[in-house]
Design a protein around this motif. Structure first.
Motif, PDB file in Angstrom:
ATOM      1  N   ILE A  90       0.857  -1.178   0.000  1.00 29.62           N
ATOM      2  CA  ILE A  90       0.000   0.000   0.000  1.00 29.62           C
ATOM      3  C   ILE A  90       0.896   1.231   0.000  1.00 29.62           C
ATOM      4  CG2 ILE A  90      -1.829   1.245   1.194  1.00 29.62           C
ATOM      5  CD1 ILE A  90      -2.609  -1.578   0.170  1.00 29.62           C
ATOM      6  N   GLY A  91       0.597   2.199  -0.876  1.00 25.16           N
ATOM      7  CA  GLY A  91       1.383   3.418  -0.930  1.00 25.16           C
ATOM      8  C   GLY A  91       2.770   3.200  -1.513  1.00 25.16           C
ATOM      9  N   GLY A  92       3.661   4.176  -1.266  1.00 27.64           N
ATOM     10  CA  GLY A  92       5.010   4.097  -1.806  1.00 27.64           C
ATOM     11  C   GLY A  92       5.039   4.405  -3.288  1.00 27.64           C
ATOM     12  N   LEU A 145       0.447   6.406  -6.271  1.00 28.34           N
ATOM     13  CA  LEU A 145       0.123   4.993  -6.091  1.00 28.34           C
ATOM     14  C   LEU A 145      -0.655   4.786  -4.795  1.00 28.34           C
ATOM     15  CD1 LEU A 145       0.533   2.007  -7.036  1.00 28.34           C
ATOM     16  CD2 LEU A 145       2.520   1.956  -5.505  1.00 28.34           C
ATOM     17  N   LEU A 146      -1.789   4.111  -4.910  1.00 32.12           N
ATOM     18  CA  LEU A 146      -2.566   3.742  -3.739  1.00 32.12           C
ATOM     19  C   LEU A 146      -2.261   2.296  -3.339  1.00 32.12           C
ATOM     20  CD1 LEU A 146      -4.779   4.493  -1.696  1.00 32.12           C
ATOM     21  CD2 LEU A 146      -6.461   3.644  -3.350  1.00 32.12           C
ATOM     22  N   ALA A 147      -2.204   1.411  -4.322  1.00 31.27           N
ATOM     23  CA  ALA A 147      -1.939  -0.004  -4.021  1.00 31.27           C
ATOM     24  C   ALA A 147      -1.286  -0.681  -5.219  1.00 31.27           C
ATOM     25  CB  ALA A 147      -3.230  -0.726  -3.649  1.00 31.27           C
ATOM     26  N   VAL A 178       6.584  13.565  -8.159  1.00 35.77           N
ATOM     27  CA  VAL A 178       5.632  12.455  -8.014  1.00 35.77           C
ATOM     28  C   VAL A 178       5.159  12.375  -6.564  1.00 35.77           C
ATOM     29  CG1 VAL A 178       5.298   9.970  -8.198  1.00 35.77           C
ATOM     30  CG2 VAL A 178       6.723  11.163  -9.875  1.00 35.77           C
ATOM     31  N   PRO A 179       3.860  12.535  -6.307  1.00 37.73           N
ATOM     32  CA  PRO A 179       3.358  12.427  -4.925  1.00 37.73           C
ATOM     33  C   PRO A 179       3.456  10.995  -4.428  1.00 37.73           C
ATOM     34  CG  PRO A 179       1.534  12.588  -6.469  1.00 37.73           C
ATOM     35  CD  PRO A 179       2.786  12.803  -7.273  1.00 37.73           C
ATOM     36  N   VAL A 180       3.837  10.840  -3.155  1.00 37.69           N
ATOM     37  CA  VAL A 180       4.034   9.510  -2.588  1.00 37.69           C
ATOM     38  C   VAL A 180       3.378   9.440  -1.213  1.00 37.69           C
ATOM     39  CG1 VAL A 180       5.695   7.716  -1.983  1.00 37.69           C
ATOM     40  CG2 VAL A 180       6.249   9.359  -3.792  1.00 37.69           C
ATOM     41  N   MET A 181       2.619   8.389  -0.996  1.00 33.98           N
ATOM     42  CA  MET A 181       1.986   8.141   0.288  1.00 33.98           C
ATOM     43  C   MET A 181       2.892   7.253   1.151  1.00 33.98           C
ATOM     44  SD  MET A 181      -0.987   9.443   1.010  1.00 33.98           S
ATOM     45  CE  MET A 181      -1.033  11.026   0.166  1.00 33.98           C
ATOM     46  N   PRO A 182       2.691   7.231   2.468  1.00 33.27           N
ATOM     47  CA  PRO A 182       3.421   6.282   3.317  1.00 33.27           C
ATOM     48  C   PRO A 182       3.234   4.864   2.785  1.00 33.27           C
ATOM     49  CG  PRO A 182       2.204   7.839   4.660  1.00 33.27           C
ATOM     50  CD  PRO A 182       1.765   8.081   3.254  1.00 33.27           C
ATOM     51  N   CYS A 183       4.209   4.012   3.029  1.00 30.49           N
ATOM     52  CA  CYS A 183       4.205   2.676   2.430  1.00 30.49           C
ATOM     53  C   CYS A 183       4.208   1.581   3.498  1.00 30.49           C
ATOM     54  CB  CYS A 183       5.414   2.511   1.508  1.00 30.49           C
ATOM     55  SG  CYS A 183       5.561   0.882   0.756  1.00 30.49           S
ATOM     56  N   PHE A 184       3.310   0.617   3.369  1.00 29.38           N
ATOM     57  CA  PHE A 184       3.384  -0.579   4.195  1.00 29.38           C
ATOM     58  C   PHE A 184       3.030  -1.803   3.359  1.00 29.38           C
ATOM     59  CE2 PHE A 184      -0.995   0.925   4.908  1.00 29.38           C
ATOM     60  CZ  PHE A 184      -1.757  -0.236   4.805  1.00 29.38           C
ATOM     61  N   LEU A 237      -7.698   0.920   4.826  1.00 24.97           N
ATOM     62  CA  LEU A 237      -6.497   1.400   4.157  1.00 24.97           C
ATOM     63  C   LEU A 237      -6.307   2.895   4.393  1.00 24.97           C
ATOM     64  CD1 LEU A 237      -5.233   0.613   0.610  1.00 24.97           C
ATOM     65  CD2 LEU A 237      -5.847   2.956   1.167  1.00 24.97           C
ATOM     66  N   ILE A 238      -7.404   3.635   4.342  1.00 24.46           N
ATOM     67  CA  ILE A 238      -7.334   5.082   4.575  1.00 24.46           C
ATOM     68  C   ILE A 238      -6.862   5.367   5.991  1.00 24.46           C
ATOM     69  CG2 ILE A 238      -8.618   7.249   4.504  1.00 24.46           C
ATOM     70  CD1 ILE A 238     -10.665   5.878   2.708  1.00 24.46           C
ATOM     71  N   PHE A 239      -7.385   4.611   6.938  1.00 26.50           N
ATOM     72  CA  PHE A 239      -7.021   4.811   8.339  1.00 26.50           C
ATOM     73  C   PHE A 239      -5.515   4.656   8.549  1.00 26.50           C
ATOM     74  CE2 PHE A 239      -5.997   2.678  12.359  1.00 26.50           C
ATOM     75  CZ  PHE A 239      -6.391   3.647  13.265  1.00 26.50           C
ATOM     76  N   PHE A 240      -4.944   3.570   8.016  1.00 31.16           N
ATOM     77  CA  PHE A 240      -3.523   3.315   8.224  1.00 31.16           C
ATOM     78  C   PHE A 240      -2.653   4.359   7.533  1.00 31.16           C
ATOM     79  CE2 PHE A 240      -5.193  -1.070   8.965  1.00 31.16           C
ATOM     80  CZ  PHE A 240      -4.806  -1.145  10.290  1.00 31.16           C
TER      81      PHE A 240
END
Length: 356
Positions: free
Chosen positions: A27-29, A56-58, A182-188, A296-299
């Motif tokens: 998820i993310g990254g 990237l969302l997933a 490039v926007p990037v979300m936290p990744c797990f 997913l949004i919560f994390f």
């Protein structure tokens, strides 16, 4: 495919830029592509409204195997436009896979998803629908609807009355060069778990029968009524029943971030569904493959910085349904790219958004 595989939150990456490979579900990254996007393919990673880079969302490793073909190197990427100023609510799914050969080989064994040894789903809402209708409690339905907002980005999602019990841990992998644009979300990362539900377990939360329309009319003096001009009871009842089913499945596995069932049935949050259409490459029908869920949004929100949280405010959906080509086709020359020693295809698939 009858079974449903859930993707649960695993370890956090050390960095949101951490490099992985196409066999990794996360998820993310940043996306781990097997080739470089360039030329006309680059527009697939850009918002069609504002022209900004998609985030990237997933990334989901999704090999498939059948009697006629086997595709081990196949990935679904889900992107969104997170530019706060952009009015677009764009969500885009890309199917990337290696061009198939004539041979049929075994599916790669991975901690991600394959459709081997799927067990039959132990409970389905499509079975004994009439009996299920009778099991719904209006009082519970009212509580469920009031809790709908808690499944979005308010950070107050709960698991059976408490906070989520599990949080992603941390894991170390190599970093990579990045593009600041490039926007990037936290990744797990994620791990998989087969969904196992029984009618007995679910029905325990809804033992009182639902009132008929006539019952509601007879008790109209004591019950809250809706504006007759804007509310059709029978349609609303069906929609509410759909959401209640969605909530029950969420309550059973409150940390589920993704649901996967290749060719299966989606878990709908709303009775009104869009049309995924046919594959733009081969013309065959698209079928359901997976969906993104509210936890997913919560994390992501838990690990996001202030700027990222501003972007996450655009995540106002209940679920994103991803439909892909039922043939998982690859023959069209327009979708083919060359990635070093292997040829690949990239195809845009359909995303249907359901809101609360």
């Amino acid at each position: 495919m009858d079974g449903v595989t859930l993707f649960m939150p695993g370890p956090w990456a050390d960095s949101k830029y951490e490099a992985a490979d196409i066999y990794t579900t996360k998820i993310g990254g940043l996306p781990d592509f097997p080739f470089q996007f360039s030329g006309e393919k680059q527009v697939l990673l850009e918002c069609s409204t504002c022209g900004g880079n998609l985030c990237l969302l997933a990334q989901v490793y999704a090999p498939i195997s059948s009697k006629s073909s086997s595709i081990n190197e196949r990935v679904i990427y889900i992107f969104g436009c997170l530019v706060p100023q952009c009015e677009s609510l764009l969500w885009r799914a890309l199917r990337v896979q290696k061009i198939s050969s004539e041979e049929v080989g075994p599916t790669t064994n991975s901690s991600s998803v394959s459709d081997n040894n799927w067990k039959k789903d132990l409970w389905s809402f499509d079975i004994d629908e009439e009996e299920d209708v009778e099991d719904i409690d209006l009082e519970e339905l009212s509580r469920a609807l009031s809790e709908a907002a808690k499944l979005t980005t308010n950070g107050k999602r709960q698991s059976n009355g408490g906070e989520f019990s599990k949080k992603p841990l941390h894991i170390s992998q190599p970093a990579r060069s990045v593009d600041d644009k490039v926007p990037v979300m936290p990744c797990f990362y994620t791990y998989t778990q087969e969904e196992k539900l029984s009618k007995k377990n679910i029905s325990e939360t809804s033992k009182s029968p639902i009132l008929s329309i006539q019952d509601c009319e007879n008790n109209s003096d004591n019950e809250e009524t809706y504006d007759e001009e804007n509310y059709e009871y029978d349609k609303a009842l069906n929609a509410d029943r759909t959401y209640l089913k969605f909530k029950k499945r969420m309550d059973a596995y409150p940390e589920q971030c993704l649901r996967y069932s290749y060719g299966g049935k989606p878990l709908l949050a709303s009775a009104e569904t869009g049309e995924p259409g046919n594959c733009k490459l081969c013309g065959e029908k698209r079928h359901y493959e997976m969906q993104v869920m509210p936890p997913l949004i919560f994390f992501l929100h838990e690990a996001a910085d202030s700027e990222q949280r501003l972007s996450l405010d655009k995540f106002n959906w209940m679920t994103l349904l991803v439909y892909t080509c039922s043939r998982s086709c690859w023959e069209s020359a327009s979708c083919q790219v060359n990635g070093g020693t292997k040829d690949w295809i990239v195809a845009e698939e359909a995303v249907i958004v359901q809101y609360e």
